[in-house]
Design an enzyme around this catalytic site. Structure first.
Site, PDB file in Angstrom:
ATOM      1  N   GLY A 184      -7.110   0.279  15.042  1.00  0.00           N
ATOM      2  CA  GLY A 184      -7.608  -0.680  16.030  1.00  0.00           C
ATOM      3  C   GLY A 184      -9.040  -0.467  16.457  1.00  0.00           C
ATOM      4  CG  ASP A 224     -15.656   1.379   9.524  1.00  0.00           C
ATOM      5  OD1 ASP A 224     -14.884   2.192  10.055  1.00  0.00           O
ATOM      6  OD2 ASP A 224     -15.263   0.444   8.808  1.00  0.00           O
ATOM      7  CD  GLU A 253      -3.055  -1.004   2.264  1.00  0.00           C
ATOM      8  OE1 GLU A 253      -2.989  -0.064   3.089  1.00  0.00           O
ATOM      9  OE2 GLU A 253      -3.958  -1.856   2.258  1.00  0.00           O
ATOM     10  CB  THR A 255      -7.834   4.587  15.122  1.00  0.00           C
ATOM     11  OG1 THR A 255      -8.938   4.092  14.378  1.00  0.00           O
ATOM     12  CG2 THR A 255      -7.722   3.802  16.410  1.00  0.00           C
ATOM     13  CB  CYS A 268      -7.086 -13.123   7.903  1.00  0.00           C
ATOM     14  SG  CYS A 268      -6.437 -11.866   9.014  1.00  0.00           S
ATOM     15  CG  HIS A 269      -7.985 -17.620   6.474  1.00  0.00           C
ATOM     16  ND1 HIS A 269      -6.947 -18.054   5.680  1.00  0.00           N
ATOM     17  CD2 HIS A 269      -7.519 -17.624   7.747  1.00  0.00           C
ATOM     18  CE1 HIS A 269      -5.891 -18.331   6.457  1.00  0.00           C
ATOM     19  NE2 HIS A 269      -6.218 -18.067   7.707  1.00  0.00           N
ATOM     20  CG  ASN A 310     -14.389   3.027  12.912  1.00  0.00           C
ATOM     21  OD1 ASN A 310     -13.462   2.895  12.122  1.00  0.00           O
ATOM     22  ND2 ASN A 310     -14.574   2.185  13.919  1.00  0.00           N
ATOM     23  CB  ALA A 334     -10.073  -3.808   4.761  1.00  0.00           C
ATOM     24  CE  LYS A 358     -13.670   3.086   5.739  1.00  0.00           C
ATOM     25  NZ  LYS A 358     -13.806   2.150   6.886  1.00  0.00           N
TER      26      LYS A 358
END
Ligand SMILES: O=C(O)c1cc(C(=O)O)c2c(n1)C(=O)C(=O)c1cc(C(=O)O)[nH]c1-2
Ligand SMILES: [Ca+2]
Length: 683
Positions: A172, A296, A59, A231, A604-605, A251, A536, A323
């Protein structure tokens, strides 16, 4: 020798360099170079490419200073390269424990370094801020920026250096943390100041008057127990004339506004742009894009400080396309609202009240907390624009936005869960994603991307170029009447900045998300694209992301006019039916497995075990991995990035998850086979 800061403030005097994250302090991502232009851009050829050691998320926006290019890959690894030849000069691996990935929401991403006065500054995934010698890569100093090791803090953002101070935030807020940024002396690493974006435990007292002011906008006691969020995980910008640092705040923790703050109050500084004095860390002004944010809708997205003609007069403004789908223009000195316009698909608000600058929220559509009723809202948590940076072209006056259409089903929990290591905690049900190929195809009709050329003065679209997929790259604009952008489906492109005509396209193997840059060495102009699918969306929303068809292959591609270096072969993902072992669990167990999987593995998966294979696609596990499933979940591959779940999941739960994955593998196999039978029938 003058500090690089003096040089950044006068960045236009040295157009061959790319001295700061957004090229100049205002982060315009506009280059005055015009050797490559709308007449000759089709002659771009490869000058060189650099292969990253890990085929993972890239990134980073590279920095170029006097012929040296500094970039980063996954897990915050730094690479210094000869900008003309690509020859590696040094590399630095901060040796992040790979299992720390389990404590991040959004992949082991890093958006790049800052360079100042002979040092390179790096925000490390596990919360360190480090200074390296720019000529050797040797570590000069390292500080731990985290206030609480128990909480799930990570760093993905690039540091900024202003007036001799390095500034860094963190991420986070999907887990439950309190947001803040910290400034450190660039020479020594000594802490100068810290700015909290949300109030903390009231029993410990308010750190500043600003905290006392913002606490009045919060209710109940859940917010500070959770951390409150806010954050500063991505963008910051600076105006040297006004001496203001602008930070984008994210958020709340929880997302669920009902649980977070009893559904009351603005919850400052959640989803706000805040202007700060960079010398003292004192608050100057704020503008909140989404008061009481419940979706968010972070305001961490790219902030540009530039001069626009407003009512016929040049005015210093701050621009952002967060967003939430509205493009904002604010006065840079005061934060006063000037104008806003919808740049994307928006249902949560009917518009922005021009008097107050506040959104007119459509409660019917978007309020899920008052009566605890699930709602489907546009945009979703991926946003109408996420972190891939936009760019502002001073010649056309347009802003080029990597826009996207997203939506989300927000289903509230009635009571909160406790904070837990490595477990997202939104105050919402885990998102339900479509599981069948037909349903995914239908959803994919909604999730579309666009390169939008936005007129920030009139607040309207000038032109757009559609994409089939979302999560396309940041943009770069140049004095050669060009806009550069890469795509989710593995292409790097150039368009005419004034009318959007597509002028050049080059396929690459992986998806492109980072912002491209341009620079010059020995009077020759180069255009650089960091390529490496991840972040993400590609990992969590694998059911849509897999359709982009790209493979993990992380490289920095650098082009120049007439470049003749051989292009790495272009690969695409071929979807074959997997060969899973038999399912032994009953339907009830599999339903439990779905819930456990989505809670602990899906981020993640891929939710519902639908993966774009950036992080292993578990439906395709090899027999030896099935045999070692429990030890893998308990940590034998944590050095590769699979976090240990020994403290989180009992053995029998791991087996339930394993069965669910096997079941999903069979589902996929059957669907693929049905499709190929149908396709043959049609021939
Ligand atoms: O709330 C946070 O602290 C936080 C952090 C990050 C991050 O650090 O990358 C992301 C987000 N939120 C987020 O909401 C989001 O959509 C997102 C996308 C990405 C990415 O790198 O692709 N990071 C993040
Ligand atoms: Ca977030």
């Amino acid at each position: 020798a003058p500090g690089t800061g003096v040089r950044i403030a006068a960045a236009d005097k040295e157009p061959g360099n790319w001295l700061a994250h957004g090229r100049n302090y205002g982060e315009e991502r506009y280059s005055p170079l015009d050797q490559v232009n709308d007449d000759n851009v089709d002659k771009l050829g490869l000058a060189w490419n650099f292969k990253y050691p890990l085929d993972r998320v890239v990134e980073a926006t590279p920095i170029v200073v006097d012929g040296v290019l500094y970039t980063t890959g996954a897990y915050s690894m730094v690479f210094a390269l000869d900008a003309k030849t690509g020859e590696p000069l040094w590399e630095y691996d901060p040796k992040v424990w790979r299992g720390y990935q389990g404590r991040g929401c959004c992949d082991a991403a890093n958006r790049g370094v800052a360079v100042w006065n002979g040092k390179v500054y790096l925000g490390v995934y596990d919360g360190r801020l480090e200074a390296l010698d720019a000529s050797t890569g040797e570590l000069q100093w390292s500080v731990n920026t985290l206030i609480d090791a128990e909480r799930n803090y990570t760093i993905s953002g690039a540091p900024r250096v202003v007036n001799g101070k390095v500034i860094i935030g963190n991420g986070g807020a999907e887990f439950g943390v309190r947001g803040y940024i910290t400034a450190y002396d660039a020479e020594t690493g000594k802490q100068a100041w810290r700015f909290f974006t949300v109030p903390g435990d009231p029993a410990k007292g308010d750190e500043t008057e600003t905290i006392t002011m913002i606490r009045k906008t919060w209710h109940g006691d859940q917010y500070w127990k959770q951390g409150g969020g806010g954050t500063v995980w991505d963008h910051m910008a600076y105006d040297p004339e006004l001496n203001l640092l602008y930070i984008g705040v994210g958020n709340g923790s929880f997302w669920n506004y009902g649980l977070r703050s009893e559904g009351k109050g603005d919850n400052l500084f959640v989803s706000s742009i805040v202007a700060i004095n960079p010398d003292t860390g004192d608050y100057v002004w704020h503008y909140q894009t989404t008061p009481g944010d419940a979706w968010d809708y972070t305001a961490t997205q790219h902030i540009i400080v530039a001069t626009l003609p407003i009512d016929g007069k040049p005015r210093r403004v701050v621009m952002q396309a967060p967003k939430n789908g509205f493009f904002y223009v604010l006065d840079a000195a005061s934060g006063k609202f000037i104008s806003a316009g919808k740049f994307g698909e928006v249902t949560w608000a009917k518009g922005i009240d021009p008097e107050t600058g506040r959104p007119i929220v459509d409660r019917e559509v978007a309020d899920y907390w008052t009566n605890n009723e699930p709602k489907t809202v546009f945009p979703g948590s991926q946003g109408a624009h996420n972190w891939p940076p936009m760019s502002f072209n001073r010649d056309t006056g347009l802003v080029y936005i990597p826009q996207q259409v997203t939506m989300e089903y927000y289903a509230p929990l009635e009571s909160p869960d406790a904070v837990q290591t490595g477990v997202p905690n939104l105050g919402l049900e885990i998102p339900v994603v479509p599981e069948t190929l037909d349903a995914i195809d239908e959803l994919a009709q909604v999730y579309r991307g666009n390169l939008v050329a936005w007129d920030p003065v009139r607040q309207e679209v000038r032109w757009k170029q559609p994409y089939e997929h979302i999560h396309n790259s940041g943009t770069l604009s140049t004095a050669g009447n060009l806009v550069f952008q890469g795509t989710a489906d593995g292409r790097v492109m150039a368009y005419a900045a004034d009318d959007g005509e597509r002028l050049w396209q080059q396929p690459v193997s992986s998806g492109v998300v980072a912002g491209p840059i341009t620079y010059a060495v020995d009077d020759e102009q180069y255009v650089a694209f960091n390529v490496g699918w991840g972040g993400a969306f590609p990992i969590t929303f694998g059911m849509l992301a897999y359709r982009a068809g790209v493979v993990p292959d992380s490289r920095l591609y650098v082009f120049k006019l007439g470049g003749k270096a051989p292009l790495p072969p272009v690969q695409r993902r071929e979807i074959q039916p997997p060969s899973p072992p038999p399912v032994t669990a009953d339907a009830e167990t599999l339903a439990e497995g779905a819930d456990l999987y989505n809670r602990h593995c899906g981020v993640c998966h891929g939710l519902s075990a639908l993966s774009s294979n950036i992080i292993p696609d578990l439906r395709y596990l090899a027999p030896e991995k099935h045999a070692e499933f429990l030890p893998i979940v308990y940590g034998i591959r944590s050095h590769k990035g699979m976090p240990p779940f020994g403290n989180i999941l009992e053995q029998d739960k791991v087996e339930v998850i394993h069965q669910y994955i096997i079941k999903r593998s069979h589902d996929w196999r059957e669907e693929l086979q049905e499709r190929s039978v149908k396709a043959e029938g049609n021939n």
